[in-house]
Write a protein that holds these residues in place. Sequence first.
Motif, PDB file in Angstrom:
ATOM      1  N   SER A   1       0.783  -1.241   0.000  1.00  0.00           N
ATOM      2  CA  SER A   1       0.000   0.000   0.000  1.00  0.00           C
ATOM      3  C   SER A   1       0.816   1.293   0.000  1.00  0.00           C
ATOM      4  O   SER A   1       0.443   2.214  -0.719  1.00  0.00           O
ATOM      5  N   PRO A   2       1.890   1.424   0.801  1.00  0.00           N
ATOM      6  CA  PRO A   2       2.546   2.739   0.822  1.00  0.00           C
ATOM      7  C   PRO A   2       3.056   3.155  -0.549  1.00  0.00           C
ATOM      8  O   PRO A   2       2.934   4.324  -0.930  1.00  0.00           O
TER       9      PRO A   2
ATOM     10  N   ARG B   1       2.085   1.828  -3.631  1.00  0.00           N
ATOM     11  CA  ARG B   1       0.994   1.924  -4.600  1.00  0.00           C
ATOM     12  C   ARG B   1       0.282   3.260  -4.499  1.00  0.00           C
ATOM     13  O   ARG B   1       0.044   3.935  -5.492  1.00  0.00           O
ATOM     14  N   GLU B   2      -0.079   3.633  -3.276  1.00  0.00           N
ATOM     15  CA  GLU B   2      -0.859   4.853  -3.096  1.00  0.00           C
ATOM     16  C   GLU B   2       0.047   6.082  -2.999  1.00  0.00           C
ATOM     17  O   GLU B   2      -0.276   7.144  -3.511  1.00  0.00           O
TER      18      GLU B   2
ATOM     19  N   TRP C   1       0.211   9.707  -5.091  1.00  0.00           N
ATOM     20  CA  TRP C   1      -0.096  10.923  -4.332  1.00  0.00           C
ATOM     21  C   TRP C   1       0.989  11.970  -4.556  1.00  0.00           C
ATOM     22  O   TRP C   1       0.725  13.129  -4.868  1.00  0.00           O
TER      23      TRP C   1
ATOM     24  N   LYS D   1       6.773   8.453   4.818  1.00  0.00           N
ATOM     25  CA  LYS D   1       5.908   7.321   5.156  1.00  0.00           C
ATOM     26  C   LYS D   1       6.018   6.190   4.150  1.00  0.00           C
ATOM     27  O   LYS D   1       5.570   5.083   4.415  1.00  0.00           O
TER      28      LYS D   1
ATOM     29  N   GLY E   1       0.455   6.281   8.715  1.00  0.00           N
ATOM     30  CA  GLY E   1       0.737   6.565   7.310  1.00  0.00           C
ATOM     31  C   GLY E   1       0.114   5.531   6.392  1.00  0.00           C
ATOM     32  O   GLY E   1      -0.501   5.867   5.380  1.00  0.00           O
ATOM     33  N   VAL E   2       0.235   4.261   6.769  1.00  0.00           N
ATOM     34  CA  VAL E   2      -0.311   3.196   5.923  1.00  0.00           C
ATOM     35  C   VAL E   2      -1.840   3.313   5.862  1.00  0.00           C
ATOM     36  O   VAL E   2      -2.440   3.186   4.792  1.00  0.00           O
TER      37      VAL E   2
ATOM     38  N   GLU F   1      -3.601   5.942   6.215  1.00  0.00           N
ATOM     39  CA  GLU F   1      -3.948   7.094   5.382  1.00  0.00           C
ATOM     40  C   GLU F   1      -3.828   6.733   3.898  1.00  0.00           C
ATOM     41  O   GLU F   1      -4.714   7.059   3.099  1.00  0.00           O
ATOM     42  N   MET F   2      -2.757   6.016   3.560  1.00  0.00           N
ATOM     43  CA  MET F   2      -2.556   5.605   2.168  1.00  0.00           C
ATOM     44  C   MET F   2      -3.684   4.686   1.708  1.00  0.00           C
ATOM     45  O   MET F   2      -4.164   4.774   0.583  1.00  0.00           O
ATOM     46  N   LEU F   3      -4.096   3.770   2.595  1.00  0.00           N
ATOM     47  CA  LEU F   3      -5.159   2.837   2.216  1.00  0.00           C
ATOM     48  C   LEU F   3      -6.469   3.576   1.973  1.00  0.00           C
ATOM     49  O   LEU F   3      -7.318   3.128   1.213  1.00  0.00           O
TER      50      LEU F   3
ATOM     51  N   ILE G   1      -6.765   6.920   0.964  1.00  0.00           N
ATOM     52  CA  ILE G   1      -6.832   8.063   0.043  1.00  0.00           C
ATOM     53  C   ILE G   1      -7.642   7.763  -1.206  1.00  0.00           C
ATOM     54  O   ILE G   1      -8.295   8.637  -1.738  1.00  0.00           O
ATOM     55  N   ASN G   2      -7.599   6.536  -1.657  1.00  0.00           N
ATOM     56  CA  ASN G   2      -8.372   6.223  -2.857  1.00  0.00           C
ATOM     57  C   ASN G   2      -9.605   5.373  -2.562  1.00  0.00           C
ATOM     58  O   ASN G   2     -10.275   4.908  -3.476  1.00  0.00           O
TER      59      ASN G   2
ATOM     60  N   TYR H   1      -5.615  14.280   1.401  1.00  0.00           N
ATOM     61  CA  TYR H   1      -5.659  13.988  -0.041  1.00  0.00           C
ATOM     62  C   TYR H   1      -6.744  14.828  -0.677  1.00  0.00           C
ATOM     63  O   TYR H   1      -7.882  14.827  -0.219  1.00  0.00           O
TER      64      TYR H   1
ATOM     65  N   ILE I   1      -8.527  -2.980  -1.500  1.00  0.00           N
ATOM     66  CA  ILE I   1      -7.217  -2.528  -1.018  1.00  0.00           C
ATOM     67  C   ILE I   1      -6.102  -3.455  -1.506  1.00  0.00           C
ATOM     68  O   ILE I   1      -4.991  -3.411  -1.011  1.00  0.00           O
TER      69      ILE I   1
END
Lengths: 462, 337
Positions: free
Chosen positions: A371-372, A374-375, A379, A406, B102-103, B105-107, B109-110, B140, B164
């Motif tokens: 995930s870090p 990929r997203e 971003w 991150k 952080g992870v 948040e990344m998961l 955002i989309n 985001y 995810i």
Amino acid sequence: MTIGKPRLKADIMARKLLLTHIHVPGIHTFEVYRQQGGYRAVEKALKTLTPEEVVEEVKKSGLRGRGGAGFPTGMKWSFLAKPEGVPRYLVCNADESEPGTFKDRYLMTHIPHALIEGMIVSSYALGANTSYIYVRGEMMPQIRILERAIAEAKNAGFLGKNILGSGYDLELYVQPGGGAYICGEETALLESLEGKRGNPRIKPPFPAVSGLYNCPTVVNNVESIAATVPIINEGGEEYAKIGIERSTGTKLISASGNLNKPGVYEIELGLPVEEFIYSDEYCGGIANGKRLKAVVAGGSSVPILPANLILKTLKGESRLMTYESLADGGFQSGTMLGSGGFIAFDEDQCIVRNTWNFTRFYHHESCGQCSPCREGTGWMEKVLHKIEFGHGSYSDIDLLVDVSKKIEGNTICPLGDAAAWPVASAIRHFRDEFEWHITNGHEAQRRNYGLAHYADPLEPVM
Amino acid sequence: MADDVKFKVNIDGIPVEVPPGTTILNAARLIGGDIVPPAMCYYSKLQGSGGKCRTCLVKVSKGSDKDPRPMPKLVASCRTTVMDGMEVQNITSPEVIEARKGVVEMLLINHPLDCPICDQAGECHLQDLGYEHGLASTRYEFERRTFNKIDIGDKVQLHMTRCILCYRCVFVADQLTPQRVHGILGRGDAAEISTYIEKAIDNEFSGNVIDVCPVGALTDKTFRFKNRVWFTKPVEAHRDCPTCSGKVTLWYKGEEVLRVTARKDEYGEVEEFICNTCRFEKKATSDWVIEGPREVKRTSVISLNHYAELNPPAVVKKNLMLQEANKEQFERAKELL
């Protein structure tokens, strides 16, 4: 850290080990390569040395992985697990796709037998009877060149069963890559080689224990493998005399960007960066009489440095082309030798745009597994696009730093780090330029920030 | 190595002894409670799963007794095996908390955050994760990613925007069904769960992809928009099934069975996979032998209005009349359960 003696002009005409005969017509053919002393290393290794002795020579040479990480090759080889009855594999990573790096392609195009010879020597050292060269899919001409070279070598008895009567068998195969940057990551490469989607594996287990088809495997860069040829010919100790400290031997540098003479150069490690850029033997200075603004010293993944920091370390010492000297100052003021993709930027180049461009690449090439990365890569790309096109705000800069932090270190493979470092370093060293893009959004569409203070000599910090 | 060899591991200061080969995550699960790292992609019943979502990152502050050096990076606890004498920090490490934030948040955002219309809401791991580890707002500001809709079959609904990419459903198809017809297409943030052939997912065990999906990306078409999970009552039941174990959870609304799922443990993992006949075809009480109400974690939204024990507040304790009324209500609630 102490830096060894800078190379004096007196011992000029640097030694070439890989590209010695590069200008001999027909060197890509077996016949000419052999005439020039090719395949001596195979003869020497198979007839006079045991596999362990070959490994020992490579260890003594101090050769470090030329693909980017700089891990000692001999040590990597000695980690290879050797369980009874299980085949071992050597895989050559020729999936060269790092922006700014094109040395392996050059080597494979013009002197393919250097790689084949190195593959035979290395496979012998590791006890591999089947070895693969995984070539980037886009390099179709090179794949054909290598296949022809393999056929020639086989005809001459350097491949196949009972090579040179030594009882050693080796089959060499070329595999076209899957067409993704990530397939150059060693475990993704192995997945791809096995015919699967090129997703990096989760480590451990490392390939040395469980690699290709779950067998012990060593994955080496083209240049590392080719370098075993001069190491065996001249001996590891002789090879180690070239270079400085733990950066031994010669290195192929792919020089690109705003240079008078871009191209692939073989340098002795320890050459001052300044000499590499400005001397006529190498890049011949910055093109069109412009001034140097920044350098990416080892391929797009490594931190970018402004002109004043790439020529001199923070201590005021001359920066050299070695693993140690380029890394001097750590992430604060240093960079890395990486794969040797040397990109020079002149005063007219926009660092924000370049950072966006690199990030766009990593966004496009992320495998999407964790995930870090990929997203996060997507971003960062979007935020950088926003800043580059004049819609950014101050908080976006801090956001970028935070997102890059991150991603870094939290991903399965190094692609996350590779995507984070250019962004973090560009902001660290060129923050004024990013801020200028925010305060002068319109102007930034029409002109570049220019050189500013990026080439001004810095007060040495002791 | 003898079978009875145990490694001593210390997680957030709590010691535990586990057999060699155990992962940090499973060692933490043996301890239980708050120190168990969250896991979105790891699934103990699926070989090779884990390592992808990065929510279970922990810090190894001491590698082992032999080699006490800390590990240089945070590691995925679901895929890192323990060493003797290893010391691990999860919730006691600010670095881990920050990375996990952080992870998460990344998961997100989309992620479409369409929980109000998502059938998974109420039993969604991403909801729990976001609630426990995330921020209240997002930084985001761009358009969220969308995908072309594809119809993967008549039983399972795919909502790719919610996915995810944990790969669990891919492992299910690989390990439970003879031939996998879906997988990941594309790469990076354009990677998607898809099939080459539309409506292709048709296999006796394909319904299990619904149970393993941690979010609402794969949901039950026969339950679609029927009800919110917290309005339904889970009841354990079994039947004599020729294909699978037949051990399921029935989700009742009144007299009607709205949905059948496999039984899940406290980490949301199914105990035994079930077949599509049990899941999609058997929706009458008469098909099943009822075992009793399913225990639901008190913190789960599904336990809403379900009282497990009588624990009246102080004001009730003092008043006899209120006490009686409270007891009466508790009994009624128990019957409803």
